[in-house]
Scaffold this motif. Structure first.
Motif, PDB file in Angstrom:
ATOM      1  N   THR A 166       0.825  -1.204   0.000  1.00  0.00           N
ATOM      2  CA  THR A 166       0.000   0.000   0.000  1.00  0.00           C
ATOM      3  C   THR A 166       0.865   1.262   0.000  1.00  0.00           C
ATOM      4  OG1 THR A 166       0.004   0.040   2.411  1.00  0.00           O
ATOM      5  CG2 THR A 166      -1.816  -1.129   1.363  1.00  0.00           C
ATOM      6  N   ALA A 167       0.180   2.384  -0.197  1.00  0.00           N
ATOM      7  CA  ALA A 167       0.854   3.688  -0.129  1.00  0.00           C
ATOM      8  C   ALA A 167       1.461   3.888   1.257  1.00  0.00           C
ATOM      9  CB  ALA A 167      -0.147   4.796  -0.434  1.00  0.00           C
ATOM     10  N   THR A 168       0.757   3.422   2.266  1.00  0.00           N
ATOM     11  CA  THR A 168       1.243   3.565   3.649  1.00  0.00           C
ATOM     12  C   THR A 168       2.563   2.825   3.825  1.00  0.00           C
ATOM     13  OG1 THR A 168      -1.063   3.516   4.278  1.00  0.00           O
ATOM     14  CG2 THR A 168       0.501   3.384   6.065  1.00  0.00           C
ATOM     15  N   MET A 169       2.612   1.621   3.255  1.00  0.00           N
ATOM     16  CA  MET A 169       3.835   0.825   3.347  1.00  0.00           C
ATOM     17  C   MET A 169       4.976   1.530   2.608  1.00  0.00           C
ATOM     18  SD  MET A 169       4.475  -3.001   2.111  1.00  0.00           S
ATOM     19  CE  MET A 169       4.066  -4.267   3.233  1.00  0.00           C
ATOM     20  N   ALA A 170       4.667   2.098   1.458  1.00  0.00           N
ATOM     21  CA  ALA A 170       5.687   2.810   0.674  1.00  0.00           C
ATOM     22  C   ALA A 170       6.277   3.958   1.488  1.00  0.00           C
ATOM     23  CB  ALA A 170       5.079   3.341  -0.621  1.00  0.00           C
ATOM     24  N   VAL A 171       5.409   4.726   2.126  1.00  0.00           N
ATOM     25  CA  VAL A 171       5.863   5.865   2.937  1.00  0.00           C
ATOM     26  C   VAL A 171       6.653   5.366   4.146  1.00  0.00           C
ATOM     27  CG1 VAL A 171       5.097   7.831   4.347  1.00  0.00           C
ATOM     28  CG2 VAL A 171       4.031   7.404   2.138  1.00  0.00           C
ATOM     29  N   ALA A 172       6.159   4.298   4.785  1.00  0.00           N
ATOM     30  CA  ALA A 172       6.832   3.762   5.974  1.00  0.00           C
ATOM     31  C   ALA A 172       8.249   3.299   5.640  1.00  0.00           C
ATOM     32  CB  ALA A 172       6.027   2.599   6.560  1.00  0.00           C
ATOM     33  N   VAL A 173       8.385   2.604   4.517  1.00  0.00           N
ATOM     34  CA  VAL A 173       9.682   2.044   4.142  1.00  0.00           C
ATOM     35  C   VAL A 173      10.664   3.138   3.721  1.00  0.00           C
ATOM     36  CG1 VAL A 173      10.797   0.588   2.394  1.00  0.00           C
ATOM     37  CG2 VAL A 173       8.795  -0.252   3.588  1.00  0.00           C
ATOM     38  N   CYS A 174      10.153   4.184   3.072  1.00  0.00           N
ATOM     39  CA  CYS A 174      11.050   5.233   2.541  1.00  0.00           C
ATOM     40  C   CYS A 174      11.283   6.390   3.506  1.00  0.00           C
ATOM     41  CB  CYS A 174      10.509   5.763   1.216  1.00  0.00           C
ATOM     42  SG  CYS A 174      10.491   4.510  -0.065  1.00  0.00           S
TER      43      CYS A 174
END
Lengths: 139, 498
Positions: free
Chosen positions: B30-38
């Protein structure tokens, strides 16, 4: 009425007021859920048994075990070469490889080779990025 | 205003949008995961550049979900659920590319309309919120939590999740810097060293949205990815903008619904797309076509979920209350740079505010340009093997957690604890979004509550302080009553169906 609603906050114990209120609310909500969902809670045993039997145990438990091992080893390995981030690098390469193999469905050479490349290049690139351009110390 | 437009700033937005689309296009990510990882990458970028990257990820992540939704019938992100209803039938009859382009155009419209609302509405709301005392600030948080819980799929479990989030956020010291007495509470004996400052926000978020998602996938055996044979883009499905003729009301309405849902804390993109889709179907002249490959359905769903992006930033930047899980992570980006979001943010940081608006605008345009002209290549993203992707993401989660406080190993263990907790949440039907909002707002709620009582010495102050307090109580009562009515209606419909 004014006396009933008057509140005096003791600064020394003020750190306990809100947690106490929240704990009481949480308890009441928990009780409401238990009363409302009592039938479902009574059948929870079969629900968890079904979940357990449907679970892909090797992958789920294996991922958890590998992650635990990864986290546990990073610092001790890193302490051998302090402030270099090598603990992260040397633990991440086998972790990425092992987790990838665990998650695979077909484990032939053609599938493992790209994973091996990613396991070597990925952690090495991240280690380089954080150690040199970003100046952030890794374990 | 335009001096922010450096090559680095624009590159970060475009790069972030590209990575976001890839994350969104992979089912289960998800977008949330993308933000969390980056998120850890934003350390050395500075606030504006860091936000440029994260906002690109956000817009791209929400938009990317339409790719598998249309081509495979699997929503890439929860906000693309309703895109599958008409997108997949279109792909099955060889109109995949056409359906994708319809979704991309609708996503752009939704994103731009919500951005306009953000630009106009957030500063006004912030100016108004500056007048708030501790009492109104506490009531605003109380209202946010009520709305969020009321709109959960199960109100009681939603409220419980939110309150549990507050409770866990109180672990540690009652912060002196915010007016507390510096005493520890809720800390088990022997854990004082690690829990003195409680659990850090970002490891908690990364655990709940990164590790938990991968554990869920591991539990079901990490389903095999799709091969290129599974993807039917439809080489001969001609797209023309004429298909949007007569759809402007649908597009604007869906975008505004998405924006409004975004403003409500913690409700999320799936609700935005579902409500937009339902409305489009209700007002359509051809409701019978919905679910069989009706372009208006894709337009409604995608305009709705992209409308969320600007909307969710309104409460964050004007009140300090995150609108959804992804904007909750943006709080972390501000925290890393030592900036507190709230009513004073826009006034005190006009440069950052302008940068965010420009970043969102460029992200939406970049998303459209990339996806519209390179959709065939993005379609291939769904074929990336998960056995390669997931271990790399897990490694990035560790990096993020470890570097958040400049190298504390306890934060990595926090990631694991909350990763397992997030997985347990899905098993127990508890809701992650209310928990997160509760966790973020808990410490502020405590300070405002205690300071209100210290200042006025009377519990009735929450009802009598001002007309704003009265209005807030009416809104709180309204949201609870509305939720109860909706739950009753839902139960009646279910009973009738049985």
């Amino acid at each position: 009425m004014g006396d009933l609603t008057r509140v005096t906050i003791d600064f020394q114990t003020s750190h306990l007021i809100f947690p106490t209120i929240i704990a009481i609310v949480l308890g009441l909500l928990g009780l409401a859920i238990v009363i409302r969902d009592r039938a479902r809670i009574a059948a929870a045993g079969s629900y968890w048994r079904a979940s357990w039997s449907a679970m892909d145990k090797p992958r789920f438990l294996g991922a958890l075990a590998l992650t635990l091992l990864y986290f546990s080893l990073m610092v001790p390995v890193g302490d051998i070469w302090p402030n270099t981030g090598l603990g992260f690098l040397l633990c991440s390469i086998p972790y990425v490889l092992a987790t990838g193999i665990l998650f695979m469905h077909e484990r032939g050479f053609r599938q493992i080779l790209p994973l091996l490349i990613v396991a070597l290049v990925g952690p090495t690139f991240v280690w380089w990025l954080f150690t040199y351009p970003l100046f952030l110390t890794l374990p | 205003m335009f001096e922010i437009l450096t090559p680095l700033f624009v590159s970060l937005i475009v790069g972030g949008t590209l990575v976001g689309i890839i994350f969104g296009a992979i089912p289960g990510m998800t977008a949330t995961m993308a933000v969390a990882v980056c998120l850890p990458l934003t350390y050395s970028l500075g606030l504006e550049n860091g936000l440029a990257l994260l906002l690109g990820l956000y817009v791209g992540g929400i938009s990317g979900g339409l790719v598998p939704a249309i081509l495979l019938g699997i929503p890439g992100t929860p906000s693309s659920i309703t895109t599958t209803f008409d997108g997949y039938p279109m792909a099955q009859r060889g109109e995949g590319e056409k359906a994708l382009r319809i979704g991309i155009v609708a996503s752009l419209v939704g994103g731009l309309i919500s951005l306009l609302v953000l630009d106009l509405f957030a500063p006004t709301l912030a100016d108004f919120a500056i007048k708030f005392s501790y009492v109104e600030k506490f009531l605003i948080i109380f209202f946010a939590l009520t709305v969020m819980a009321a709109l959960s799929s199960d109100m009681l479990l939603g409220i419980f999740s939110g309150v549990l989030g507050i409770f866990i956020s109180l672990i540690g010291t009652y912060d002196i810097s915010r007016g507390g007495n510096g005493e520890l509470r809720l800390v088990p004996p022997g854990t004082e060293y690690w829990l003195e400052s409680g659990f850090s926000l970002l490891p908690v978020l990364i655990g709940l949205f990164g590790l938990a998602a991968i554990l869920e996938q591991a539990e079901i055996g990490v389903p095999k990815g799709h091969s290129t044979k599974d993807i039917n883009v439809g080489k001969h499905s001609r797209f023309s903008f004429g298909i949007f003729k007569g759809q402007s009301i649908n597009l604007v309405r869906s975008s505004l619904i998405g924006t409004f849902i975004g403003i409500l804390p913690g409700v999320g993109g799936s609700a935005a797309s579902i409500i937009s889709y339902t409305n489009a179907k209700t007002f359509s002249k051809r409701p019978g076509n919905f679910g069989k490959g009706e372009p208006a359905g894709i337009m409604a769903s995608e305009a709705g979920n992209n409308g969320l992006t600007g909307g969710a930033l309104v409460p964050l930047l004007s009140l300090g209350i995150p609108g959804d899980s992804t904007t909750a992570l943006l709080i972390g980006a501000f925290t890393l740079q030592g900036i507190q979001v709230g009513p004073l943010f826009i006034g005190n940081n006009p440069g950052t505010w302008d940068a965010m608006i420009i970043a969102m605008l460029i992200a939406n345009i970049a998303m459209f340009a990339m996806m519209y002209f390179a959709i065939r290549y993005f379609a291939l993203v769904v074929t990336i093997p998960k056995h390669i992707l997931f271990p790399v993401i897990l490694m990035m989660c560790v990096i993020g957690a470890y570097t958040i406080n400049y190298g504390i190993m306890f934060d990595v263990w926090t990631l694991l604890i909350f990763g397992v907790l997030g997985w347990l949440f899905t098993k127990l039907r508890l809701e992650v979004a209310p928990f997160i909002i509760g966790f973020i707002l808990g410490p502020s709620a405590e300070i405002y509550f205690i300071k209100s009582l210290e200042s006025f010495g009377d519990a009735t102050i929450f009802f009598t302080k001002s007309w704003i307090a009265v209005v807030l109580w009416i809104l709180i009562a309204g949201s609870v009553a509305g939720a109860a009515l909706m739950a009753k209606k839902k139960k009646e419909i279910t009973d009738e169906a049985v």
